[in-house]
Design an enzyme around this catalytic site. Structure first.
Site, PDB file in Angstrom:
ATOM      1  N   GLU A  71       6.796 -23.432  -1.960  1.00  0.00           N
ATOM      2  CA  GLU A  71       7.816 -24.400  -2.323  1.00  0.00           C
ATOM      3  C   GLU A  71       7.450 -25.796  -1.853  1.00  0.00           C
ATOM      4  O   GLU A  71       6.819 -25.971  -0.807  1.00  0.00           O
ATOM      5  CB  GLU A  71       9.163 -23.963  -1.738  1.00  0.00           C
ATOM      6  CG  GLU A  71       9.646 -22.679  -2.414  1.00  0.00           C
ATOM      7  CD  GLU A  71      10.930 -22.101  -1.828  1.00  0.00           C
ATOM      8  OE1 GLU A  71      11.699 -21.543  -2.605  1.00  0.00           O
ATOM      9  OE2 GLU A  71      11.161 -22.203  -0.623  1.00  0.00           O
ATOM     10  N   ASN A  97      18.715 -23.102  10.548  1.00  0.00           N
ATOM     11  CA  ASN A  97      19.162 -22.733   9.204  1.00  0.00           C
ATOM     12  C   ASN A  97      19.049 -21.224   9.062  1.00  0.00           C
ATOM     13  O   ASN A  97      17.953 -20.688   9.060  1.00  0.00           O
ATOM     14  CB  ASN A  97      18.308 -23.434   8.145  1.00  0.00           C
ATOM     15  CG  ASN A  97      18.555 -24.930   8.157  1.00  0.00           C
ATOM     16  OD1 ASN A  97      19.687 -25.373   8.029  1.00  0.00           O
ATOM     17  ND2 ASN A  97      17.504 -25.692   8.359  1.00  0.00           N
ATOM     18  N   CYS A 103       2.891 -17.237   6.304  1.00  0.00           N
ATOM     19  CA  CYS A 103       2.343 -17.763   7.554  1.00  0.00           C
ATOM     20  C   CYS A 103       2.121 -16.591   8.489  1.00  0.00           C
ATOM     21  O   CYS A 103       2.948 -15.690   8.572  1.00  0.00           O
ATOM     22  CB  CYS A 103       3.303 -18.774   8.192  1.00  0.00           C
ATOM     23  SG  CYS A 103       2.656 -19.493   9.725  1.00  0.00           S
ATOM     24  N   SER A 138       6.188 -28.376  16.949  1.00  0.00           N
ATOM     25  CA  SER A 138       7.345 -27.480  17.003  1.00  0.00           C
ATOM     26  C   SER A 138       7.438 -26.888  18.398  1.00  0.00           C
ATOM     27  O   SER A 138       6.769 -25.919  18.721  1.00  0.00           O
ATOM     28  CB  SER A 138       7.172 -26.363  15.972  1.00  0.00           C
ATOM     29  OG  SER A 138       7.210 -26.916  14.692  1.00  0.00           O
ATOM     30  N   LEU A 139       8.300 -27.465  19.206  1.00  0.00           N
ATOM     31  CA  LEU A 139       8.397 -27.065  20.614  1.00  0.00           C
ATOM     32  C   LEU A 139       9.348 -25.875  20.770  1.00  0.00           C
ATOM     33  O   LEU A 139       8.942 -24.799  21.185  1.00  0.00           O
ATOM     34  CB  LEU A 139       8.886 -28.275  21.405  1.00  0.00           C
ATOM     35  CG  LEU A 139       8.558 -28.351  22.875  1.00  0.00           C
ATOM     36  CD1 LEU A 139       7.076 -28.162  23.130  1.00  0.00           C
ATOM     37  CD2 LEU A 139       9.024 -29.701  23.428  1.00  0.00           C
ATOM     38  N   CYS A 165       8.223 -32.682   1.146  1.00  0.00           N
ATOM     39  CA  CYS A 165       7.859 -31.683   2.140  1.00  0.00           C
ATOM     40  C   CYS A 165       6.930 -30.682   1.460  1.00  0.00           C
ATOM     41  O   CYS A 165       7.306 -30.044   0.480  1.00  0.00           O
ATOM     42  CB  CYS A 165       9.143 -31.019   2.649  1.00  0.00           C
ATOM     43  SG  CYS A 165       8.838 -29.729   3.854  1.00  0.00           S
ATOM     44  N   GLY A 192       3.938 -22.424   5.865  1.00  0.00           N
ATOM     45  CA  GLY A 192       2.599 -22.285   6.427  1.00  0.00           C
ATOM     46  C   GLY A 192       2.324 -23.183   7.610  1.00  0.00           C
ATOM     47  O   GLY A 192       3.071 -24.124   7.884  1.00  0.00           O
ATOM     48  N   GLU A 193       1.253 -22.856   8.319  1.00  0.00           N
ATOM     49  CA  GLU A 193       0.810 -23.651   9.475  1.00  0.00           C
ATOM     50  C   GLU A 193      -0.391 -24.488   9.002  1.00  0.00           C
ATOM     51  O   GLU A 193      -1.484 -23.950   8.803  1.00  0.00           O
ATOM     52  CB  GLU A 193       0.421 -22.705  10.623  1.00  0.00           C
ATOM     53  CG  GLU A 193      -0.337 -23.348  11.762  1.00  0.00           C
ATOM     54  CD  GLU A 193       0.311 -24.600  12.327  1.00  0.00           C
ATOM     55  OE1 GLU A 193       1.494 -24.568  12.703  1.00  0.00           O
ATOM     56  OE2 GLU A 193      -0.387 -25.640  12.393  1.00  0.00           O
ATOM     57  N   CYS A 244      11.863 -18.006  11.786  1.00  0.00           N
ATOM     58  CA  CYS A 244      11.371 -18.665  10.580  1.00  0.00           C
ATOM     59  C   CYS A 244      11.225 -17.672   9.439  1.00  0.00           C
ATOM     60  O   CYS A 244      10.578 -16.637   9.579  1.00  0.00           O
ATOM     61  CB  CYS A 244      10.030 -19.331  10.870  1.00  0.00           C
ATOM     62  SG  CYS A 244       9.227 -19.993   9.396  1.00  0.00           S
ATOM     63  N   CYS A 299      14.914 -26.762   6.315  1.00  0.00           N
ATOM     64  CA  CYS A 299      13.803 -26.320   7.174  1.00  0.00           C
ATOM     65  C   CYS A 299      13.896 -24.825   7.439  1.00  0.00           C
ATOM     66  O   CYS A 299      14.952 -24.321   7.810  1.00  0.00           O
ATOM     67  CB  CYS A 299      13.891 -26.949   8.553  1.00  0.00           C
ATOM     68  SG  CYS A 299      13.828 -28.684   8.577  1.00  0.00           S
ATOM     69  N   CYS A 340       6.810 -16.928  13.938  1.00  0.00           N
ATOM     70  CA  CYS A 340       7.858 -17.451  14.823  1.00  0.00           C
ATOM     71  C   CYS A 340       9.156 -16.688  14.531  1.00  0.00           C
ATOM     72  O   CYS A 340       9.468 -16.389  13.371  1.00  0.00           O
ATOM     73  CB  CYS A 340       8.038 -18.947  14.608  1.00  0.00           C
ATOM     74  SG  CYS A 340       6.526 -19.856  14.979  1.00  0.00           S
ATOM     75  N   SER A 398       3.131 -31.234  10.765  1.00  0.00           N
ATOM     76  CA  SER A 398       3.879 -30.482  11.773  1.00  0.00           C
ATOM     77  C   SER A 398       3.109 -29.216  12.124  1.00  0.00           C
ATOM     78  O   SER A 398       2.677 -28.472  11.250  1.00  0.00           O
ATOM     79  CB  SER A 398       5.261 -30.115  11.216  1.00  0.00           C
ATOM     80  OG  SER A 398       5.945 -29.272  12.117  1.00  0.00           O
TER      81      SER A 398
END
Ligand code: SAH
Ligand code: SF4
Length: 368
Positions: A90, A301, A110, A224-225, A103, A170-171, A117, A344, A114, A202
């Site tokens: 997307e 989200n 991915c 992304s902490l 975006c 994705g990363e 996610c 997100c 996480c 990011s």
């Protein structure tokens, strides 16, 4: 057949040079593709006909196919794009008064898993090619122009999209070799000509690759902490087990030596009862004290089966105030496009052929 979207401007010039073309042809063709959004060589009308015919035999401009195109009530627009073999990714268009951000996704799925996610939940299918990454920007600009998008900068002759964030599926640093040529295309004056400050990558914190990005193509960096201690971050962002917070913070400081902005953006997703308590505020203040940064608090989200809930609005505000009182710039991210699942972490695509699943089924018998 060469997909011209796979070639960053320097590579396109080389490709043309290898065919005996003069250096200016590289600039000319780059501008046709990335500034005038030509969809075929035939559209490049100031190229001599025989040259156009010769190029058309060997080259195409091939962006991902649009599977679905949805617009939210706030103007956010989401394109679901075909990534082959039943997979989709997307891209999300976020218009504002003074800018419009796209975006962009970098992988189908991915692998980093996480906990909160939805992309991670699907597992990993494959890296997107440079052409598929650049194609997202090319396609959205072209589509918006065709639709007659209304923005003052478009009237002044600029492209509809003014900012790019690599915050889709994705990363991006796990697909470094395809992402960096795409970033260079975004920055190139003969292509999109975006300033390094208007292109943000990011990452969940792949430390060695943060260093490589610094050396090869520094753009604005978001990290992304999501947790202020290794104990909690190990659980929420599993890559932390390989690159813990101490080494991540050190990499951020090294990155700042070359970064186009003088701060790192830290993203922090607000998870009810998980990372939003006073003890987390204190630990976070301690952690980022020595790193010039902005903290961007993202209301979680939700997606089905996530097992997490969003922190209440008041708690997010209180968290932001506590950081601000400690002298840290903290903002709360506006959630956009949530009525079309474009916010997100909600980008799901329809990733099939999941490596994680396949691995799991291969590994599982050995465990019994
Ligand atoms: N892989 C990269 C970039 C894509 S994710 C990264 O992790 O940084 C972009 C941002 O959305 C990250 O900060 C990510 O942690 C966050 N995110 C993921 N899932 C989310 C969710 N369900 N709600 C809110 N933010 C989420
Ligand atoms: Fe991958 Fe980023 Fe999602 Fe983590 S948050 S699983 S790194 S896309």
């Amino acid at each position: 057949m060469q997909n011209l979207l796979d070639l960053e401007p320097a590579a396109l010039a080389q490709w043309l040079a290898a065919r005996g073309e003069k250096p200016f042809r590289g600039r000319q063709v780059t501008r046709w593709i990335h500034q005038r959004f030509a969809a075929s060589v035939e559209e490049m009308t100031d190229l001599a006909k025989p040259l156009r015919a010769a190029l058309a035999r060997d080259a195409q401009i091939r962006a991902p196919r649009i599977l679905r195109d949805t617009t939210a009530s706030d103007g956010t627009r989401k394109w679901l794009l075909d990534a082959g073999s039943g997979n989709a990714v997307e891209a999300v268009y976020i218009p504002e008064d003074d800018r419009a951000t796209l975006c962009i996704s970098s992988q189908a799925g991915c692998a980093l898993d996480c906990a909160f996610c939805s992309t991670g939940r699907q597992g990993f299918n494959r890296n997107l090619s440079t052409g598929e990454i650049v194609g997202q920007l090319w396609l959205s600009n072209r589509t918006l122009l065709q639709d007659g998008v209304d923005a003052p900068w478009v009237e002044a002759g600029r492209a509809p999209i003014t900012n790019v964030v690599m915050m889709g599926m994705g990363e991006p640093l796990a697909n470094f070799d395809n992402v960096v040529p795409a970033l260079r295309t975004f920055l190139d004056d003969n292509a999109y000509g975006l300033s390094r400050r208007r292109v943000t990558l990011s990452t969940s914190g792949l430390v060695p690759w943060i260093d490589r990005l610094r050396d090869e193509c520094p753009v604005a960096l978001a990290v992304s902490l999501h947790a202020p201690t290794n104990e909690l971050r190990d659980h929420l962002v599993p890559i932390n087990r390989r690159h813990p917070l101490e080494s991540l913070m050190a990499a951020c400081l090294r990155y700042l030596e070359r970064a186009p902005r003088d701060f790192i953006t830290f993203e922090y997703v607000m998870l009810d009862g998980v990372n939003d308590q006073p003890e987390h505020t204190h630990a976070l203040i301690d952690l980022v004290r020595d790193v010039p940064c902005k903290l961007n608090l993202i209301p979680f989200n939700p997606f089905p089966g996530s097992g997490f809930a969003t922190s209440p609005r008041e708690r997010i505000r209180g968290f932001a105030h506590a950081l601000q009182d400690a002298g840290i710039v903290a903002t709360i991210r506006k959630t956009r496009g949530d009525d079309i699942d474009a916010a997100c972490g909600q980008l799901a695509g329809q990733v099939q052929d999941r490596t994680k699943r396949r691995l799991a089924s291969r590994v599982a018998p050995a465990l019994h």
